[in-house]
Design an enzyme around this catalytic site. Structure first.
Site, PDB file in Angstrom:
ATOM      1  N   THR A 197     -13.203  17.590 -23.555  1.00  0.00           N
ATOM      2  CA  THR A 197     -13.067  18.390 -23.047  1.00  0.00           C
ATOM      3  C   THR A 197     -12.160  17.116 -21.541  1.00  0.00           C
ATOM      4  O   THR A 197     -12.831  16.402 -21.488  1.00  0.00           O
ATOM      5  CB  THR A 197     -14.083  18.599 -22.001  1.00  0.00           C
ATOM      6  OG1 THR A 197     -14.523  19.727 -22.451  1.00  0.00           O
ATOM      7  CG2 THR A 197     -13.078  20.258 -20.452  1.00  0.00           C
ATOM      8  N   ARG A 225     -15.979  32.289 -29.568  1.00  0.00           N
ATOM      9  CA  ARG A 225     -16.865  31.613 -28.842  1.00  0.00           C
ATOM     10  C   ARG A 225     -15.730  30.552 -27.545  1.00  0.00           C
ATOM     11  O   ARG A 225     -14.543  30.489 -27.744  1.00  0.00           O
ATOM     12  CB  ARG A 225     -17.508  30.178 -29.264  1.00  0.00           C
ATOM     13  CG  ARG A 225     -18.796  29.305 -28.141  1.00  0.00           C
ATOM     14  CD  ARG A 225     -17.747  28.272 -27.784  1.00  0.00           C
ATOM     15  NE  ARG A 225     -18.904  27.528 -27.152  1.00  0.00           N
ATOM     16  CZ  ARG A 225     -18.044  26.123 -26.640  1.00  0.00           C
ATOM     17  NH1 ARG A 225     -17.192  25.741 -26.649  1.00  0.00           N
ATOM     18  NH2 ARG A 225     -19.269  25.850 -25.768  1.00  0.00           N
ATOM     19  N   GLY A 227     -16.615  28.630 -24.072  1.00  0.00           N
ATOM     20  CA  GLY A 227     -17.293  27.305 -23.528  1.00  0.00           C
ATOM     21  C   GLY A 227     -17.440  28.333 -21.474  1.00  0.00           C
ATOM     22  O   GLY A 227     -16.481  28.541 -21.218  1.00  0.00           O
ATOM     23  N   ASP A 228     -17.414  26.344 -20.934  1.00  0.00           N
ATOM     24  CA  ASP A 228     -17.361  26.540 -19.583  1.00  0.00           C
ATOM     25  C   ASP A 228     -15.935  26.024 -18.393  1.00  0.00           C
ATOM     26  O   ASP A 228     -15.890  26.465 -17.462  1.00  0.00           O
ATOM     27  CB  ASP A 228     -18.669  25.555 -19.230  1.00  0.00           C
ATOM     28  CG  ASP A 228     -18.477  24.111 -19.750  1.00  0.00           C
ATOM     29  OD1 ASP A 228     -18.132  23.955 -20.649  1.00  0.00           O
ATOM     30  OD2 ASP A 228     -18.883  23.410 -18.556  1.00  0.00           O
ATOM     31  N   THR A 248     -18.344  17.889 -18.383  1.00  0.00           N
ATOM     32  CA  THR A 248     -17.408  18.489 -19.529  1.00  0.00           C
ATOM     33  C   THR A 248     -19.009  18.022 -20.450  1.00  0.00           C
ATOM     34  O   THR A 248     -20.141  17.814 -19.596  1.00  0.00           O
ATOM     35  CB  THR A 248     -16.467  17.065 -20.057  1.00  0.00           C
ATOM     36  OG1 THR A 248     -16.715  17.191 -21.444  1.00  0.00           O
ATOM     37  CG2 THR A 248     -17.153  15.601 -18.855  1.00  0.00           C
ATOM     38  N   GLY A 249     -19.337  18.826 -21.393  1.00  0.00           N
ATOM     39  CA  GLY A 249     -20.311  18.919 -21.886  1.00  0.00           C
ATOM     40  C   GLY A 249     -21.175  19.736 -22.385  1.00  0.00           C
ATOM     41  O   GLY A 249     -19.710  20.967 -22.868  1.00  0.00           O
ATOM     42  N   GLY A 251     -21.435  23.269 -23.093  1.00  0.00           N
ATOM     43  CA  GLY A 251     -20.638  24.308 -22.187  1.00  0.00           C
ATOM     44  C   GLY A 251     -21.766  25.825 -22.071  1.00  0.00           C
ATOM     45  O   GLY A 251     -21.791  25.721 -20.866  1.00  0.00           O
TER      46      GLY A 251
END
Lengths: 330, 330
Positions: A197, A225, A227-228, A248-249, A251
């Site tokens: 990200t 899917r 994510g965050d 970032t990670g 999510g």
């Protein structure tokens, strides 16, 4: 004595006026298992150059009096156009061999926000997120609907093949091979340790904050899917009364812990500094939960934090002096 | 005297043991311009009956020792199966004449969460959200991907025509007519004052909280718009260290204000009660921002709040005594 006092006062006044138009741009290009031993000098130089270019591009916007929203969009577009980062051109492939991208942006001055999820033909998803924020009553649009909106708004549309890169395609094939050898029982996504990200947080001359995030998600992702990154409060948040955050990670953890807004809440309700709040969430709450990743967070005075609990995070900042600073490892 | 003291101690012990397994279920069926004058006695009786049935269904789960997640799912399914509410069977139509539903659920015991957005063939979206939470590594799935996952998980799939109701179809035609007469300039959604989302928050015998929300979105919605209902932290949140929340209203505001998590944050970081925190967010922050709607919020001691800033909100609660309470107007 009088002279001395007057001189001191002039210095205070100068320092105050020098502080008022403080501008700052902080960016990340993803966190994960990024180690010195795993990186060639050539690759490292490429990442550094791309991040520096993005930082300079956003800083130029701020330096000529542009808004933090302008700077966030402009700097993220540079990383979206680079094949190095998992966003835009360099987006990873889904299980079905597609590139499905998410992005979001938030304006700290008025808490307006925009986000797109699962888009496949928009060259710069961050600009689509901005169009949602500024040209619709909505905050979030997904899939074909978001693409239709972006098209009507005149954004640059590309053939999905624009996002095809050999490196990401091979990464998907490796994941699919691994899966054949070791089927995942839970229909979830297998181990993955790079979160590519990209994101930016900015402070402009008027003292307004903004944040933005853009991603291709995770290699081999399935089932639509999300994510965050496109979730306001999870991957992106900005409000002048607290801070601007881009994450970032992994999510799923960032959604469940409402990471971006939690940093703002700790500042507003507990009186923490931006460093304390970001540290608390990334290196205590997320570490306890085993949620890997990092954030960039910036307050209205130009103070910022870039904590991460993974091995590395592409990150950098640039202030009023126009000198970009880039870091990769711990 | 000795006797009296012993009696008092027995009473204290009884009251403590009666309190330990306190169970509570609070539900909403949407907020908006719901007024006595605009409602026939027959319609009111139908809404009351449906809400009472949903409350009894969820309470029965809790009373026999079921989890709060079980109770939230079971009670929301009742409202999804009713044509009265804008969720499941009674979902409103999009601009293109489709029914696209969103739902989410969160388990306060472990902060696990699941959500689906833009699904069209899943009979009970809340159950799909639960499957995402419990049977995948993801938190959020959208569109066809979410439908594919729900199908693989064995959830009940229906033809999209199952969600066709004459009342909602006519509501769309009215909106489309209004639009022809008065085109909306911003490509957003026009005025709409009923937010028929449904939601539940529950506390089970083990002291665990859960929250869930399900919706058809807004009549005449376009561009794959996603509201707050499937967004963890905005429309739904649950954590045993604070509260369980489900929201209904103008979703865009609920996303930008991270409404559900903000109530939890005010409790955790400012020490507010669940009533104070819910009141602060709904009747101060959202009112200042002109964001219409309401929430239900429940803490681990069974205290709950049901504030709304619109004219009415379908809502109710049921505790250990099994007597449902339903309210509609201010």
């Amino acid at each position: 004595m009088r002279m001395k006092l007057a001189g001191a006062m002039v210095m205070i006044a100068m320092s105050a006026s020098a502080q008022t138009p403080k501008i700052m741009l902080v960016m990340h290009g993803g966190a994960g298992t990024i180690t010195r031993s795993g990186m060639t000098p050539e690759a490292e130089a490429q990442y550094r150059a791309a991040l520096e270019q993005a930082l300079r591009t956003g800083q130029a916007v701020l330096a000529r009096g542009g808004t933090s929203v302008d700077a966030v969009e402009a700097s993220i577009r540079v990383l979206e156009d680079s094949p190095l980062f998992n966003a835009g051109k360099g987006a990873v492939f889904t299980h079905d061999g597609k590139n499905e991208m998410d992005a979001s942006i938030m304006n700290g001055a008025n808490k307006m926000a925009g986000s797109v999820a699962g888009v496949t033909i928009i060259k710069n998803p961050i600009s689509a997120a901005r169009a949602v924020m500024e040209k619709s009553k909505h905050v979030m649009m997904a899939g074909r609907g978001a693409e239709l909106f972006a098209t009507k708004m005149g954004l640059e549309i590309v053939d999905p093949s624009y996002f095809w890169t050999e490196r990401r395609w091979k990464a998907l094939q490796q994941e699919l091979l691994k899966e054949q050898q070791q089927p995942r029982g839970d229909l979830g996504v297998g181990e993955r340790k790079k979160f590519g990200t990209v994101g930016a947080v900015a402070l402009d001359r008027s003292g307004n904050l903004a944040a933005g995030t853009s991603t291709g998600g995770t290699t081999n992702k399935q089932y639509g899917r999300i994510g965050d990154s496109p979730i306001i409060g999870a991957g992106t948040y900005a409000s002048n009364d607290a801070c601007a955050v881009s994450a970032t990670g992994e999510g799923e953890y960032f959604i469940r812990w409402t990471v971006a807004y939690d940093i703002a809440a700790l500042m507003k309700y507990r009186g923490m500094t931006v460093q304390q709040a970001a540290e608390e969430v990334v290196n205590h709450k997320l570490v306890d939960a085993k949620g890997e990743g990092g954030v960039i967070a910036l307050d209205r005075n130009g103070n910022f934090a870039m904590p991460f609990n993974s091995e590395g995070m592409y990150r950098g900042w640039i202030g009023g002096d126009g000198v970009p600073h880039v870091e990769i490892y711990k």
